[in-house]
Design a protein around this motif. Sequence first.
Motif, short mmCIF file in Angstrom:
data_model
loop_
_atom_site.label_atom_id
_atom_site.label_comp_id
_atom_site.label_asym_id
_atom_site.label_seq_id
_atom_site.Cartn_x
_atom_site.Cartn_y
_atom_site.Cartn_z
N UNK A 154 0.83 -1.21 0.00
CA UNK A 154 0.00 0.00 0.00
C UNK A 154 0.86 1.26 0.00
N UNK A 155 1.99 1.21 0.71
CA UNK A 155 2.89 2.36 0.69
C UNK A 155 3.42 2.61 -0.71
N UNK A 156 3.72 1.55 -1.43
CA UNK A 156 4.19 1.71 -2.82
C UNK A 156 3.11 2.36 -3.68
N UNK A 157 1.85 2.04 -3.43
CA UNK A 157 0.76 2.65 -4.19
C UNK A 157 0.63 4.15 -3.87
N UNK A 158 0.84 4.50 -2.60
CA UNK A 158 0.75 5.90 -2.18
C UNK A 158 1.95 6.72 -2.63
N UNK A 159 3.08 6.07 -2.81
CA UNK A 159 4.31 6.71 -3.28
C UNK A 159 4.71 7.93 -2.44
N UNK A 160 4.89 7.75 -1.12
CA UNK A 160 5.34 8.87 -0.30
C UNK A 160 6.80 9.19 -0.62
N UNK A 161 7.28 10.31 -0.10
CA UNK A 161 8.69 10.68 -0.29
C UNK A 161 9.60 9.75 0.50
N UNK A 162 9.14 9.28 1.64
CA UNK A 162 9.89 8.34 2.47
C UNK A 162 8.94 7.73 3.49
N UNK A 163 9.42 6.70 4.18
CA UNK A 163 8.66 6.04 5.24
C UNK A 163 9.51 6.04 6.50
N UNK A 164 8.89 6.36 7.61
CA UNK A 164 9.55 6.30 8.91
C UNK A 164 9.02 5.08 9.65
N UNK A 165 9.91 4.27 10.18
CA UNK A 165 9.54 3.14 11.03
C UNK A 165 9.74 3.57 12.48
N UNK A 166 8.66 3.58 13.26
CA UNK A 166 8.75 4.10 14.64
C UNK A 166 8.64 2.98 15.66
N UNK A 167 9.68 2.25 15.82
CA UNK A 167 9.68 1.23 16.86
C UNK A 167 10.31 -0.05 16.39
N UNK A 168 10.09 -1.07 17.16
CA UNK A 168 10.75 -2.35 16.93
C UNK A 168 10.38 -2.96 15.59
N UNK A 169 11.40 -3.41 14.89
CA UNK A 169 11.20 -4.16 13.66
C UNK A 169 11.32 -5.66 13.92
N UNK A 170 12.13 -6.03 14.90
CA UNK A 170 12.35 -7.44 15.24
C UNK A 170 12.05 -7.65 16.72
N UNK A 171 11.78 -8.89 17.07
CA UNK A 171 11.54 -9.23 18.48
C UNK A 171 12.82 -9.06 19.30
N UNK A 172 13.94 -9.52 18.75
CA UNK A 172 15.22 -9.40 19.45
C UNK A 172 15.18 -10.00 20.84
N UNK A 173 16.02 -9.48 21.71
CA UNK A 173 16.02 -9.95 23.10
C UNK A 173 16.56 -11.35 23.28
#
Length: 93
Positions: free
Chosen positions: A41-60
């Motif tokens: 959906x982000x590709x369809x919207x074609x924003x200038x950039x995307x910010x990821x705000x938080x954990x991407x992986x479980x880690x730990x």
Amino acid sequence: PSVGPLMPLPLKPAPKPLRFAIFSDNTGGHRPGILEDAVAKANLLSPDFIIGIGDLVEGGVDNLDAVRNEWQAIDAIFAPLNVPFVPIPGNHD
């Protein structure tokens, strides 16, 4: 307005509106396909950039192979993005 929200400095006129998307924390109670759908959906919207705000992986975990696998899975999900992704690390990243 001609004054920014944090400093009393005049704002420079933008040549075009800035468009960005935000991806939230990806951890805890994963639902299959949700992040992949957000990428599409982000590709369809074609924003200038995307910010990821938080954990991407479980880690730990102390197992380096497990951590590598988590990051490889995220990299594969984000590979189709057509715009820059700017991650803000969470406490698990």
